[in-house]
Design a protein around this motif. Structure first.
Motif, PDB file in Angstrom:
ATOM      1  N   ILE A  66      90.477  51.213 -43.351  1.00 21.08           N
ATOM      2  CA  ILE A  66      89.154  51.815 -43.509  1.00 21.08           C
ATOM      3  C   ILE A  66      88.507  52.019 -42.149  1.00 21.08           C
ATOM      4  O   ILE A  66      88.490  51.109 -41.318  1.00 21.08           O
ATOM      5  CB  ILE A  66      88.279  50.937 -44.426  1.00 21.08           C
ATOM      6  N   ILE A  67      88.016  53.223 -41.936  1.00 20.23           N
ATOM      7  CA  ILE A  67      87.301  53.537 -40.696  1.00 20.23           C
ATOM      8  C   ILE A  67      85.835  53.197 -40.927  1.00 20.23           C
ATOM      9  O   ILE A  67      85.155  53.866 -41.707  1.00 20.23           O
ATOM     10  CB  ILE A  67      87.457  55.022 -40.324  1.00 20.23           C
ATOM     11  N   ASP A  68      85.381  52.138 -40.287  1.00 17.15           N
ATOM     12  CA  ASP A  68      84.022  51.659 -40.524  1.00 17.15           C
ATOM     13  C   ASP A  68      83.027  52.435 -39.664  1.00 17.15           C
ATOM     14  O   ASP A  68      82.673  52.022 -38.558  1.00 17.15           O
ATOM     15  CB  ASP A  68      83.960  50.156 -40.226  1.00 17.15           C
ATOM     16  N   GLY A  69      82.598  53.590 -40.193  1.00 14.57           N
ATOM     17  CA  GLY A  69      81.696  54.469 -39.450  1.00 14.57           C
ATOM     18  C   GLY A  69      80.379  53.803 -39.118  1.00 14.57           C
ATOM     19  O   GLY A  69      79.798  54.050 -38.058  1.00 14.57           O
ATOM     20  N   LYS A  70      79.918  52.966 -40.012  1.00 15.15           N
ATOM     21  CA  LYS A  70      78.650  52.252 -39.773  1.00 15.15           C
ATOM     22  C   LYS A  70      78.779  51.367 -38.545  1.00 15.15           C
ATOM     23  O   LYS A  70      77.915  51.384 -37.659  1.00 15.15           O
ATOM     24  CB  LYS A  70      78.307  51.445 -41.028  1.00 15.15           C
ATOM     25  N   ALA A  71      79.869  50.587 -38.470  1.00 13.44           N
ATOM     26  CA  ALA A  71      80.058  49.679 -37.337  1.00 13.44           C
ATOM     27  C   ALA A  71      80.268  50.459 -36.037  1.00 13.44           C
ATOM     28  O   ALA A  71      79.744  50.080 -34.984  1.00 13.44           O
ATOM     29  CB  ALA A  71      81.247  48.750 -37.604  1.00 13.44           C
ATOM     30  N   ILE A  72      81.032  51.545 -36.116  1.00 13.36           N
ATOM     31  CA  ILE A  72      81.289  52.346 -34.919  1.00 13.36           C
ATOM     32  C   ILE A  72      79.986  53.002 -34.455  1.00 13.36           C
ATOM     33  O   ILE A  72      79.672  53.021 -33.262  1.00 13.36           O
ATOM     34  CB  ILE A  72      82.396  53.399 -35.196  1.00 13.36           C
ATOM     35  N   ALA A  73      79.210  53.525 -35.412  1.00 11.53           N
ATOM     36  CA  ALA A  73      77.928  54.141 -35.062  1.00 11.53           C
ATOM     37  C   ALA A  73      76.990  53.110 -34.438  1.00 11.53           C
ATOM     38  O   ALA A  73      76.308  53.405 -33.445  1.00 11.53           O
ATOM     39  CB  ALA A  73      77.286  54.769 -36.302  1.00 11.53           C
ATOM     40  N   ASP A  74      76.968  51.915 -34.984  1.00 12.64           N
ATOM     41  CA  ASP A  74      76.111  50.865 -34.412  1.00 12.64           C
ATOM     42  C   ASP A  74      76.530  50.549 -32.982  1.00 12.64           C
ATOM     43  O   ASP A  74      75.687  50.347 -32.104  1.00 12.64           O
ATOM     44  CB  ASP A  74      76.178  49.593 -35.272  1.00 12.64           C
ATOM     45  N   ALA A  75      77.842  50.502 -32.754  1.00 12.40           N
ATOM     46  CA  ALA A  75      78.346  50.218 -31.403  1.00 12.40           C
ATOM     47  C   ALA A  75      77.920  51.320 -30.436  1.00 12.40           C
ATOM     48  O   ALA A  75      77.494  51.045 -29.310  1.00 12.40           O
ATOM     49  CB  ALA A  75      79.870  50.075 -31.429  1.00 12.40           C
ATOM     50  N   ILE A  76      77.999  52.573 -30.889  1.00 16.98           N
ATOM     51  CA  ILE A  76      77.603  53.694 -30.033  1.00 16.98           C
ATOM     52  C   ILE A  76      76.101  53.647 -29.755  1.00 16.98           C
ATOM     53  O   ILE A  76      75.656  53.868 -28.632  1.00 16.98           O
ATOM     54  CB  ILE A  76      78.006  55.040 -30.681  1.00 16.98           C
ATOM     55  N   ARG A  77      75.333  53.319 -30.784  1.00 15.39           N
ATOM     56  CA  ARG A  77      73.881  53.229 -30.595  1.00 15.39           C
ATOM     57  C   ARG A  77      73.529  52.154 -29.575  1.00 15.39           C
ATOM     58  O   ARG A  77      72.628  52.331 -28.744  1.00 15.39           O
ATOM     59  CB  ARG A  77      73.195  52.981 -31.936  1.00 15.39           C
ATOM     60  N   THR A  78      74.256  51.050 -29.617  1.00 12.04           N
ATOM     61  CA  THR A  78      74.022  49.994 -28.629  1.00 12.04           C
ATOM     62  C   THR A  78      74.414  50.469 -27.229  1.00 12.04           C
ATOM     63  O   THR A  78      73.692  50.214 -26.261  1.00 12.04           O
ATOM     64  CB  THR A  78      74.817  48.725 -29.007  1.00 12.04           C
TER      65      THR A  78
END
Ligand SMILES: Nc1nc(=O)c2c([nH]1)NC[C@@H]1CN(c3ccc(C(=O)N[C@@H](CCC(=O)O)C(=O)O)cc3)C=[N+]21
Length: 370
Positions: free
Chosen positions: A51-63
């Protein structure tokens, strides 16, 4: 595929605040390849259903964006790990125009404003709830003032606009340098030009492997799709990619980005004959048709990477609100177990769209302060 709904923006059918709760995978995992390329009876050790966790990846990018921003900007009230207070005065600003009273649009705009606040970006909202009273001239006047406002680095016109408003006229009035949605004809043309494959008309170098470095604005959802491929370590070059849907917002631009990354790209749409057989050739599937559960497991090559852009509300009497969100891919119907990697809905592409909007706004501010 019987209807032609693939020509529409498919993300406007819902008004929900979903508690994103998806299986969390090790998103930091980097694989040298993607799409498997598995022939019949191929590699039995191939890992499926990641599963590609877009939420987690997006959060990482936002940080990442916040960290970079607070290292540069003098006036940001966000502090991460004690870092804050750079040299550049001011902070990035995003202006949002919301016309009409669609509940889903209002929800998306709220999500964007919250994301801005979290990142240390100012946001300005102008709403025009009275559809009967609003005129194109009012909107154009607002946009021109934002174009001239040095505190505004990004301008977003929430779509869709009411039918009586000429969308092209409004989007065309936005200063292309502030067009963080990448929908102004000049930004569209630059994405759709082979001249810009290595170099822009001004001779600037173009590196499509680093979307953040591209010197004009790329639309957010397509950018989020490619970013997800990069973050799972998918090597796009030479791969067969099939894009399902041909909208201006997603299908066409994501196909172009994949071409610039040297994929071999096919666009499937409502008039495609034998869509399933075409999709089955794909190492990378981008589903952006706006049709719930359209892509079945037997449409997918074993081990392929699936990016599901669809956000469709379907009736579900067991759900709290009487409906739930599903993608364009029949995730629970077996697609998850055939794909090598797949994005969930919600928690896949949606959060990436917002992260890319922040990135575009931040990049716009950086360029303005060069
Ligand atoms: N000018 C313009 N630019 C846009 O980028 C634009 C637009 N108009 N009009 C509407 C679509 C839709 N859109 C989404 C953004 C985030 C999620 C998102 O974060 N979704 C979450 C939660 C789902 C939900 O609550 O609806 C998820 O998929 O996990 C979805 C959809 C941006 N759009």
């Amino acid at each position: 595929m019987s209807s032609s709904s693939d020509d529409n923006d498919n993300n406007n059918d819902v008004d929900v605040d979903v508690d994103v709760d998806v299986d969390v995978d090790d998103t930091g995992l980097h694989k040298p390849n993607c799409g498997g390329g598995a022939s019949e009876g191929g590699d039995v050790t191939m890992e499926l259903g990641r599963i590609i966790d877009g939420k987690a990846i997006a959060d990482a990018i936002r940080t990442e964006i916040s960290r970079e921003l607070i290292g540069r900007a003098a006036d940001v009230d966000v502090v991460v790990d004690g870092i804050g207070g750079g040299k550049i005065g001011g902070r990035p600003g995003l202006a949002v125009m919301l016309v009409g009273n669609r509940a889903d649009s209002a929800t998306y705009v709220r999500m964007k404003q919250r994301a801005c606040a979290d990142a240390g970006i100012s946001s300005y909202l102008e709403t025009y709830p009275d559809v009967d009273g609003v005129t194109e001239e009012m909107l154009l006047d607002r946009i021109r003032r934002w174009n001239d406002d040095d505190d505004v680095h990004g301008i977003l016109v929430q779509l869709p606009l009411p039918p009586k408003i000429d969308e092209g006229r409004i989007l065309g009035a936005v200063n292309p340098a502030k067009d963080v949605d990448g929908l102004h004809p000049s930004n569209v043309a630059r994405l759709f030009s082979s001249d810009t494959h290595d170099r822009t008309h001004d001779g600037e170098r173009l590196d499509w492997t680093d979307l953040s470095s591209v010197p004009f604005h790329l639309p957010c959802t397509p950018q989020g799709c490619v970013e997800l491929l990069d973050r799972i370590g998918c090597d796009i070059e030479g791969k067969r990619a099939v894009v399902i849907g041909r909208s201006n917002l997603v299908g066409l631009p994501v196909a172009m980005m994949l071409v610039h990354r040297n994929a071999t790209v096919t666009i499937v749409h409502s008039r495609t004959v034998d869509a399933r057989d075409v999709v089955r050739e794909a190492d990378i599937v981008i589903a952006a048709a706006g049709k719930a559960n359209m892509v079945k497991s037997d449409w997918l090559k074993r081990g392929c990477v699936v990016i599901d852009v669809g956000i469709n509300a379907i009736n579900d009497s067991t759900a709290k609100r009487g409906y739930r969100l599903v993608g364009d891919v029949d995730y629970d119907g077996g697609a998850k177990d055939v794909a090598g990697w797949i994005t969930p809905v919600p928690g896949g592409v949606g959060p990436m769209t917002i992260a890319m909007l922040l990135r575009n706004t931040y990049n716009s501010w950086k360029r303005a302060n060069k």
